[in-house]
Design a protein around this motif. Structure first.
Motif, PDB file in Angstrom:
ATOM      1  N   CYS A  53      -0.651  -0.840  16.112  1.00 38.40           N
ATOM      2  CA  CYS A  53      -1.875  -1.704  16.445  1.00 38.40           C
ATOM      3  C   CYS A  53      -2.459   0.316  17.544  1.00 38.40           C
ATOM      4  CB  CYS A  53      -1.426  -2.721  17.149  1.00 38.40           C
ATOM      5  SG  CYS A  53      -0.554  -2.697  18.611  1.00 38.40           S
ATOM      6  N   THR A 104       1.112  -1.477   0.039  1.00 42.75           N
ATOM      7  CA  THR A 104      -0.117   0.170  -0.089  1.00 42.75           C
ATOM      8  C   THR A 104       0.923   1.424   0.413  1.00 42.75           C
ATOM      9  OG1 THR A 104      -0.507  -0.223   2.245  1.00 42.75           O
ATOM     10  CG2 THR A 104      -1.860  -1.190   1.285  1.00 42.75           C
ATOM     11  N   TYR A 134     -13.797  -7.520   5.494  1.00 40.29           N
ATOM     12  CA  TYR A 134     -11.871  -8.280   5.436  1.00 40.29           C
ATOM     13  C   TYR A 134     -12.359  -9.710   5.987  1.00 40.29           C
ATOM     14  CZ  TYR A 134      -7.356  -9.078   6.534  1.00 40.29           C
ATOM     15  OH  TYR A 134      -6.178 -10.457   6.786  1.00 40.29           O
ATOM     16  N   ARG A 159      -7.235  -6.004  10.885  1.00 37.86           N
ATOM     17  CA  ARG A 159      -7.042  -5.461   9.711  1.00 37.86           C
ATOM     18  C   ARG A 159      -5.975  -3.770  10.046  1.00 37.86           C
ATOM     19  NH1 ARG A 159      -8.156  -5.157   4.610  1.00 37.86           N
ATOM     20  NH2 ARG A 159      -5.952  -3.560   3.605  1.00 37.86           N
ATOM     21  N   ALA A 160      -5.221  -3.515   9.301  1.00 36.98           N
ATOM     22  CA  ALA A 160      -5.057  -2.520  10.061  1.00 36.98           C
ATOM     23  C   ALA A 160      -4.829  -1.765  10.984  1.00 36.98           C
ATOM     24  CB  ALA A 160      -5.759  -1.292   9.341  1.00 36.98           C
ATOM     25  N   GLY A 212      -7.526   7.584   9.486  1.00 37.89           N
ATOM     26  CA  GLY A 212      -7.422   6.896  10.943  1.00 37.89           C
ATOM     27  C   GLY A 212      -8.626   6.592  12.280  1.00 37.89           C
ATOM     28  N   ALA A 235      -8.088  -0.902   0.548  1.00 35.98           N
ATOM     29  CA  ALA A 235      -8.219  -0.396   1.126  1.00 35.98           C
ATOM     30  C   ALA A 235      -9.309  -0.188   2.419  1.00 35.98           C
ATOM     31  CB  ALA A 235      -7.524   1.488   0.988  1.00 35.98           C
ATOM     32  N   PRO A 236      -8.965   0.315   3.231  1.00 34.47           N
ATOM     33  CA  PRO A 236     -10.359   0.140   4.518  1.00 34.47           C
ATOM     34  C   PRO A 236     -10.729   1.771   4.146  1.00 34.47           C
ATOM     35  CG  PRO A 236      -7.897  -1.100   6.275  1.00 34.47           C
ATOM     36  CD  PRO A 236      -7.878   0.007   4.257  1.00 34.47           C
ATOM     37  N   SER A 271      -0.828  -6.045   9.853  1.00 33.56           N
ATOM     38  CA  SER A 271      -2.102  -6.119  10.690  1.00 33.56           C
ATOM     39  C   SER A 271      -2.060  -5.500  12.508  1.00 33.56           C
ATOM     40  CB  SER A 271      -3.205  -6.850  10.913  1.00 33.56           C
ATOM     41  OG  SER A 271      -2.693  -8.653  11.466  1.00 33.56           O
TER      42      SER A 271
END
Length: 589
Positions: A304, A143, A530, A509-510, A571, A558-559, A325
């Protein structure tokens, strides 16, 4: 159709010992994928390395021919001069190796290593090579291609390093790609995208692929031809439809029986009771500062954010997600190897009803006691054991550090642990290189168990293993959990493995938890895009049920591209909502 590559009667041996590859023959046509299938030690990798003549010094090709379609006429690869081979390696034939950390230079940035292929074989200028490499980085799932270009291999996770290796092998658009377990270290969504990418390149360029794998699901999605190997011999070969649809050889049927698959679930399960915890991660976040060099402003990455994990005593909590992740970061914070950002805490409960011990605020004596009770099994058994230390010394070392028992007691304990993981105590005098990958993982588990811990943190313990060895390790972990009353924090990217061993599953995730539930509930009623992508990306050994790349792309993108109900932008993520029976989903109400 004329063959691009033909291997005929290949026999390879070491010194005067019996051959390790015996009379292997196969051929692959342009645009075709041939899968070499088998367990570790079956001779697959040695066969492939002989094509590029990169065998170990002590290995000898005793007989056979390897014919490759040259520019003007077919050439015998075994009789070519070394300068002529250098023009083929990395240019007309590329290879993706299974262990990226051994294949990438630790001293050079990833971008420069991948661009080197283009500068050597395509005479590209630096600017054009960089532009081409950044495009390829994006296509293999990075990404932030620019950040990857500037990074060194040790700054990347195992899955990210493998993506860089895949980009390096494919950037020159070779005629033949030899892929040695190219997706073993990748999460299933990235695996699905990489397999789709290889297919797309094949259709665009007519590239042929020799795919080395132990995953029959990958074979079903990729291969037209299949060669099954065991003990250096070909056990069965034919079209994918024939071999997967109606396997004739007992060894092929054994591989099918060992394959892990997501189970079909009839109804959701009840929530796991959280009344007796052994470990509790509360609102933990971790931010890392990245080197930028020169006068540029320092940048930060959030690994995280606001993660809550509760490990119930005697149960298995599985954390699932792709590379990057935040899974392993959470595991390292659980062990005290990383300190969470202010506001988060990690609590350990030695006994039921005992007061919690803050893992990151312990005295020396408390930390020593904690380290005896919480141990880790790492993803890579090759690097977690010292190559200079005999197995007996490696197993007794934790006991020596903690001053437990006499020398004879420690050796007895080491022998006991070897028997517990299914190995012979006579093996204590050997070095790690004398063991297969599956045996080394057993040794890593044995070493973690020598201190009789109560909590075992397993970081991808089966990701690098072939299916039958994976089955053995999972059975071993289940058996040890029951016998020793262990609790597991199990990190994985494979939902089929998780379905087998977990009591509760957390999907990340992310850097955030996107869904949490017992495995039966998660597979019966997945809510988050996801999670749906993870399930859809799991390959099945059935050519009539290919991976749905469109569904995978929706959840694995992508989220910020997720449906509005689940979207994460800038974010800012929606809250984790309880939708009933212990099922939590990160979404807007």
């Amino acid at each position: 159709m004329t063959s691009l590559l033909k291997v005929d009667g290949l026999t390879i041996g070491f010194g005067n010992a019996d051959p390790v590859v015996r009379d292997v023959s196969f051929s692959v046509a342009p645009g075709e994928t041939l899968a070499l299938v088998g367990e570790s030690g079956s001779g697959k990798t040695l066969t492939c390395r002989s094509i590029l003549r990169i065998l170990p010094d002590v290995a000898r090709i005793r007989s056979g021919r390897i014919i490759f379609a040259g520019d003007d006429a077919p050439v015998d690869m075994l009789s070519l001069s070394e300068p002529a081979m250098r023009q083929i390696r990395g240019n007309r034939i590329s290879m993706i190796f299974q262990e990226p950390m051994r294949s990438l230079s630790p001293l050079h940035r990833l971008g420069n290593q991948v661009a080197e292929v283009l500068r050597l074989h395509r005479s590209m200028g630096r600017a054009e090579a960089k532009r081409t490499v950044l495009e390829k980085f994006e296509r293999v799932g990075f990404t932030e291609p620019e950040r990857v270009w500037r990074s060194y291999p040790f700054e990347m996770s195992g899955g990210m390093r493998q993506r860089a290796m895949i980009a390096m092998a494919m950037v020159a658009k070779p005629d033949l790609l030899i892929a040695d377990e190219p997706t073993t270290a990748l999460d299933v969504t990235t695996q699905a995208q990489v397999l789709g990418l290889i297919k797309t390149l094949q259709s665009e360029t007519g590239m042929a692929v020799v795919l080395v794998t132990h995953d029959l699901g990958v074979v079903a999605n990729m291969a037209q031809q299949v060669v099954v190997m065991n003990g250096g011999r070909v056990m069965e070969s034919g079209t994918a439809a024939e071999v997967l649809g109606s396997p004739e050889h007992g060894y092929t049927r054994k591989l099918f029986a060992a394959a892990t698959m997501i189970p079909e679930v009839a109804a959701p399960a009840r929530a796991v009771a959280h009344d007796d915890l052994i470990m509790n991660l509360r609102n933990v976040s971790k931010t890392f500062a990245l080197r930028t060099g020169g006068w540029r402003k320092q940048t930060t990455v959030t690994a995280c954010k606001d993660v809550n994990l509760q490990v119930v005593r005697g149960k298995t909590l599985a954390v699932v997600g792709e590379s990057g992740s935040g899974k392993t970061t959470c595991a390292r914070m659980a062990l005290g190897a990383e300190t969470p950002d202010p506001g988060g805490e990690v609590l350990f409960y030695r006994e039921p009803g005992a007061l919690p011990m803050p893992v990151h605020d312990m005295s020396v004596s408390q930390r020593t006691a904690f380290q005896r009770q919480a141990q880790m099994v790492f993803q890579d058994p090759y690097s977690s054991l010292s190559p200079r230390m005999r197995i007996g010394a490696a197993l007794t070392e934790p006991l020596e550090i903690h001053g437990i028992g006499s020398r004879a007691d420690r050796r007895d304990k080491a022998a006991e642990m070897l028997e517990l993981v299914g190995l012979n105590p006579d093996m204590m005098t050997r070095y790690p290189h004398a063991f297969s990958g599956g045996q080394r993982q057993r040794l890593s588990i044995a070493r973690a168990l020598t201190l009789d811990p109560k909590l075992l943190i397993c970081d991808e313990p089966t990701s690098a293993l072939d299916v039958s060895v994976q089955e053995q390790i999972l059975t071993l972990l289940e058996d040890i959990r029951e016998r020793a009353a262990l609790s597991y924090l199990f990190i994985s990217h494979d939902l089929a493995v998780v379905a087998r061993i977990a009591d509760e599953v957390v999907v990340m995730r992310a850097g955030v938890i996107v869904e949490q539930a017992p495995p039966e509930t998660l597979f019966y009623d997945p809510r988050h895009p996801y999670t749906k992508a993870l399930i859809a990306a799991q390959p099945e050994p059935d050519i009539s049920r290919p991976i749905d790349l469109e569904l995978v792309a929706k959840g694995a993108g992508a989220p910020s591209t997720w449906p509005e109900m689940f979207r994460i932008e800038g974010g800012i993520a929606p809250a984790l909502q309880d939708v009933g029976a212990g099922h939590k989903v990160r979404c807007h109400v």
